[in-house]
Scaffold this active site. Structure first.
Site, mmCIF file in Angstrom:
data_model
loop_
_atom_site.group_PDB
_atom_site.id
_atom_site.type_symbol
_atom_site.label_atom_id
_atom_site.label_comp_id
_atom_site.label_asym_id
_atom_site.label_seq_id
_atom_site.Cartn_x
_atom_site.Cartn_y
_atom_site.Cartn_z
ATOM 1 C CB SER A 187 12.505 12.597 -12.103
ATOM 2 O OG SER A 187 11.745 11.907 -13.074
ATOM 3 C CE1 TYR A 200 17.004 11.847 -14.978
ATOM 4 C CE2 TYR A 200 14.808 10.915 -14.818
ATOM 5 C CZ TYR A 200 15.641 12.008 -14.822
ATOM 6 O OH TYR A 200 15.115 13.268 -14.665
#
Length: 329
Positions: A187, A200
């Site tokens: 990501s 995250y």
């Protein structure tokens, strides 16, 4: 000093936006956009195992890879959803040749070992050529201090521990064959600070560190690693409708189809790391990568505003967060 930095950043972003339009690199980094298309011969008749294949990017990857002639193994926790995806696949080895392998990355090493053994036995013991680590948990945005221990553990169990364990169990088979490729869906949050997504972000930073190191250790033994770092992506639920988070704000997101296409391009060209996003996320990633002092200053400026925008279900990727609070869309 602050005014000078703001002016400098504004000029940098304007230059980057200009180059993005001029060279058609609006949704990927420079290296990725220099590759014109997928190398089909790198995918056709190859065994490709995808985790998180029951929806979103994983489902779209399965569809595109099936069309390219891959021999697919699709995994996720929900077997019924995997069967739904299988029925929709078309290609040289689909749908009849597609193998459904239910898998929970948090189930522990013994269960993951069984899954690896099954995957390796499919297609007349051909073995896995590409392992696409797509499964992940992403919680609703919250502050770094509001994260619960339960959410912390569950995120790391799937995003980091399960993914690394699966890799550690599968890699020896690849090494014996002298070839294999891991594709890791990381990501943009694994490359820059991500206010509102601390856990995250931490899990994706961990993945990046592990897999870049793995590639450095095993590259000369035939093992490749491609790390894909998408920004905001338009994903869907199993029913094909846009997720509630996507509908909630005015954020401009790259489509799942485009993200999957660029991921396959990156993998077949053996790129080591690629970034997929629209602006201003790409510009921020370049700043943090090549001008970290300026990049981190920028993220410090927008951090609180981004958390507030997330709480109001507003646009958490808007450049206007730099100049003031972003109200809900």
């Amino acid at each position: 000093m602050g005014v000078v930095l703001v002016v400098f950043i504004s000029l940098f972003l304007l230059l980057f936006l200009f180059l993005s339009i001029k060279f058609a690199i609006a949704d990927g980094d420079f290296t990725l956009m220099s590759k014109s298309s997928v190398k089909r011969d790198q995918i056709e008749d190859k065994v490709v195992w995808i985790t998180g294949a029951s929806r979103g990017i994983g489902e779209v990857l399965a569809k595109q890879l099936a069309n390219l002639g891959a021999k697919l193994i699709i995994s996720a926790r929900n077997e019924a959803e995997l069967e739904r995806v299988k029925k929709q696949l078309t290609g040289k080895h689909a749908p009849d040749g597609v193998k459904v392998l239910p898998l929970d990355l948090a189930s522990g090493e013994d269960c993951l070992r069984d899954a690896v053994e099954k995957a390796e036995s499919f297609f007349l013991n051909a073995g896995v050529d590409f392992m696409i680590h797509n499964a992940a948990i992403e919680r609703p945005k919250t502050t770094a201090l509001d994260v619960t221990e339960e959410n912390l553990k569950s995120t790391f169990n799937v995003n980091v521990l399960g993914t690394i364990t699966l890799t550690r169990l599968l890699a020896p088979y690849m090494l014996r064959r002298g070839k294999g490729h891991f594709v890791v869906m990381s990501s943009a949050a694994g490359k820059t600070p991500a206010p509102g997504q601390a856990v995250y972000s931490a899990s994706k930073h961990a993945l990046n560190g592990y897999f870049h190191t793995l590639r450095s250790e095993l590259y000369q033994k035939g093992i490749g690693v491609t790390i894909v770092c998408p920004g905001p992506i338009e994903t869907s639920t199993g029913s094909g409708t846009a997720s509630s988070e996507n509908k909630a704000s005015s954020e401009k997101r790259v489509s799942s189809e485009r993200c999957a296409e660029l991921t396959i391009v990156a993998a077949t060209h053996c790129l080591k790391e690629v970034w997929i996003s629209y602006q201003p996320v790409l510009a921020v990633m370049y700043l943090v990568q090549y001008m970290p002092t300026v990049g981190y200053w920028l993220m410090d400026k927008i951090g609180g505003n981004r958390v507030e925008a997330a709480a109001q279900k507003g646009n958490t990727y808007s450049i206007s967060l730099l100049f003031g609070k972003k109200k809900a869309s």
